[in-house]
Design an enzyme around this catalytic site. Sequence first.
Site, short mmCIF file in Angstrom:
data_model
loop_
_atom_site.label_atom_id
_atom_site.label_comp_id
_atom_site.label_asym_id
_atom_site.label_seq_id
_atom_site.Cartn_x
_atom_site.Cartn_y
_atom_site.Cartn_z
N HIS A 463 -0.74 7.97 2.45
CA HIS A 463 -1.97 8.00 1.67
C HIS A 463 -1.82 8.89 0.45
O HIS A 463 -2.19 8.51 -0.68
CB HIS A 463 -3.14 8.50 2.54
CG HIS A 463 -4.44 8.61 1.80
ND1 HIS A 463 -4.83 9.77 1.14
CD2 HIS A 463 -5.44 7.73 1.60
CE1 HIS A 463 -6.00 9.58 0.57
NE2 HIS A 463 -6.39 8.34 0.84
N ARG A 625 -11.62 -5.59 -4.79
CA ARG A 625 -11.48 -5.83 -3.35
C ARG A 625 -12.70 -5.29 -2.63
O ARG A 625 -13.10 -4.15 -2.84
CB ARG A 625 -10.21 -5.15 -2.83
CG ARG A 625 -9.94 -5.41 -1.35
CD ARG A 625 -8.66 -4.73 -0.88
NE ARG A 625 -8.79 -3.28 -0.79
CZ ARG A 625 -7.81 -2.45 -0.48
NH1 ARG A 625 -6.60 -2.93 -0.24
NH2 ARG A 625 -8.01 -1.16 -0.41
N GLU A 753 -2.05 -10.40 3.64
CA GLU A 753 -1.37 -9.23 4.20
C GLU A 753 -1.14 -9.36 5.70
O GLU A 753 -0.74 -8.38 6.35
CB GLU A 753 -2.18 -7.96 3.88
CG GLU A 753 -3.65 -8.08 4.19
CD GLU A 753 -4.50 -7.00 3.53
OE1 GLU A 753 -3.99 -5.89 3.31
OE2 GLU A 753 -5.69 -7.27 3.26
N ASP A 777 0.49 -3.68 3.71
CA ASP A 777 0.10 -4.08 5.06
C ASP A 777 0.92 -5.25 5.57
O ASP A 777 1.18 -5.36 6.77
CB ASP A 777 -1.39 -4.42 5.09
CG ASP A 777 -2.26 -3.19 5.34
OD1 ASP A 777 -1.68 -2.10 5.50
OD2 ASP A 777 -3.50 -3.32 5.35
N CYS A 839 -0.23 -6.93 -5.23
CA CYS A 839 -0.89 -5.67 -5.59
C CYS A 839 -0.45 -4.52 -4.70
O CYS A 839 -1.02 -3.43 -4.77
CB CYS A 839 -2.41 -5.82 -5.54
SG CYS A 839 -3.06 -6.25 -3.92
#
Length: 897
Positions: A463, A625, A753, A777, A839
């Site tokens: 993250h 998104r 994903e 992902d 992306c």
Amino acid sequence: MARKIFTFMRGASDRTADATEALGFKGANLALLASLDMPVPPGFTVSTAAWREAANLRGGLPQPLRSEINAAVEWLETVTGRKFGGNEKPLLLAVRTSARTQMPGLAETVLDVGLNDATVETVAIELDDLSFAYRSYRRFIESFAALVYDADPGAFEEIADEEAEASGRSGDPQTREEWRRLIARYHAFIEAEYDAVLPQTPLEQLSMVIEASFASWRNPVARSHRVLHGIPENAGLAVTAHAMIFNERDRNSGTGRAVSRDLRSGEPRLTGEFWLGGRERAEIGDPVGSWPLSDLIADGGRPAGDWFPADAAALAAHVRRLESHVGDAVEVDFMVGDGELFFLQSRTARRGAGEAIRVAVELVKEGLIEEEEALLRIDPASLDQLLHPTIERTTDLPIIGRGMPASPGAATGEIAFTSERAEALAAEGRPVILVRNETFPEDIHGMHVANGVLAIRGGTTSHAAVVARGIGKPCVTGVGALRINLEDETLQAPGVILRAGDMITIDGSSGEVIEGRVELKRPSLIGDFATLMDYADRARRMRVRTNAETPVEARAARAFGAEGIGLCRTEHMFFEGDRIRAMREMILAPDGDGRRLALEKLLPFQRSDFIELFEIMAGLPVTIRLLDPPLHEFLPKGDAEIAETAAMLGIEEGVLRQRIAKLEEFNPMLGHRGCRLAISYPEIAEAQARAIFEAAVEAGERAGEAVVPEIMVPLVGMRKELAFVKERIDRVAQLVAAERGRSVHYQVGSMIELPRAVVRADTIAEIADFFSFGTNDLTQTVFGISRDDAGNFLSTYYRQGIIERDPFQTVDADGVGELIALAVEKARRTRPDIQLGVCGEQGGDPASIAFFEQTGLDYVSCSPFRVPIARVAAAQSAILERRATRGGTGVKGRSRA
């Protein structure tokens, strides 16, 4: 049978079509220089084919190879007029390993092969220099023993010191007797320590040096380097031997390096440096050390001829001709022996990113290369050096830890252990480094105000790393040597304890953590950099968008040339001030009506955010998104924050804890998130859609032209999931059109994903306007690996040769890539005009971009500070794809070396 020995001398060389593969980097370049009639010492290269033959036997050099080496030495004796081990004019050799790339761990150069107890006296008489001859012999013994017997060089230094002390002098021996005594001690030491006798036969010396050089290919350092860089085990190395040049004897000798251009300006002006014999360094030219060989003037104002012992004009002419042949700025290593010039090595000039751009643009202006060739000479990843502040490395730095270079650039600031403290310090105008064990979505506000982020745990796709790259902040992760003690607010390093408020510096390009403040250099992106970007935009096919959700990120991306937003992560908009309070009200509401009331509070915030993004992008596409992470990520953590939230929302603390516990998931990455949230709580998707459409109407009215938003539904695995969410989006679009009297053109697409979305891409494409591959992902779900935990074992996979690259940084072409290609084929079979992009983090990785070009994606999207990298990488990929079908080099009238 493959040829084993290749000879070279000025004006003639044996070269193969795959010279670097057969002769190694050094051998191939010496052969090139020789073929161009440049002054090189005569010699020969024992090829990689010979290494493979010897390696397979595992018993020393095979006899046929020894015979070929003997023949090569006889040839060298003929062309030099010297004899290997002769009583007069003995031939001495320099022996160097030569792999196809620069590689640590390989054997060091062994000089003066051929010296022994007899030839050292012959050389001393020939040169009339006893000390030089014996210094050379001493150097040979030390380097030979280090390579062949793995001797410690320090042991020989101790022997020399003992001899000097016994003779009552300092430094080298002065008489023949003293030298002979020292050499005798060396012989005795080798015999006592290694049960070996230093060979006195030059051919035996040479064979043993070549054999030991071959063996260095398999030492641990070299093996680790090969695994890390994907160099095959059987590539092997070559060994080059050439006649010695006595470049350290007197002022008629020396060593130098010459570059065909001034790398600071790109001008065709020879630069470099030269050391006179005896290691006296001479700098030629202007005060900063650059020397124009065209008008060699020493610092004292003396003409070059007064001290430069060779023909400076000839050196300049040779280097310029080499540049003309190669079609690029070149660098040569040269020596001068008794006034005679020799070239020992050549290469394309080593340069930083800024220098590489400057030279490439200058070569285009001079008409020497095409724009496409200029682009291919730039390492896209190196552009990071120009996009972020960097450290002024003028002195040794107090490095207290090394981690993973998670987001490039350098930053200095005060340690803050919480996002709240970071905000407080930033509000006072003080620089901050946010230091956390790991970051969470609620740390976004602290990361935004900090100069940089240090996360003790995590990898390059954690993250902290992903968010830091997105907002252009330097970040270092996974620093195992550091420990945070939150109770007493200290950062503990080996031998050092730092406290909150102490200054540290992080280098997100190297992974270093440095105690104290360090001076930083600021980037400049004008001039040649802008010219190169123009070249890239003319050459590329794929468009380049950015991942951004704040005005700061969006403006930075536009400045770097982004052609829209490919991913706006709306969850990042909910963590500040009143927004997080309204978000928590929504999550904790008992029913849909309660959630809608809370969402109405969030609507103005989201609408204003989207309006600003639409305006910044000025008609370029913006892909938004819908909410993706599980709801528990927005809830408070820790007793103090839970109590504060309960009081703020007017609910009992026990009720809040029950709600938090109910939402907690065992594996949230595969849990209640993405489109599953929109299906469970459709009011969330409806509220976000309303904010998007109302913002599009208002931004369009302000700009006087329509805004066409792209709404992306995350984590879709089934057509019905997308259909469910799309139906609600369409319904809101109709309501907004009726309320505002103006309809909005929009697109609804899916983030791909999940493996199921890939294999069902044809059916999902029936109702999707676009696909965007979320490679982060998708990689997790294909491999079954958590990107936040993968750092614990991926390093072992590197060492064991199981993987060559981190699949979270560079797309796994054989697995994840195959699925992407399958989805592209299935989607376009159903809907040929569907727009396809990526992306994930790999959208800014040059190697991944090459794969996406081959796969036929329409665009990549990456963090703002990776946009220039992606523009150049996309251009290079398009150029190479075109060349694969038609051929061509782009070097005008020249073949590349």
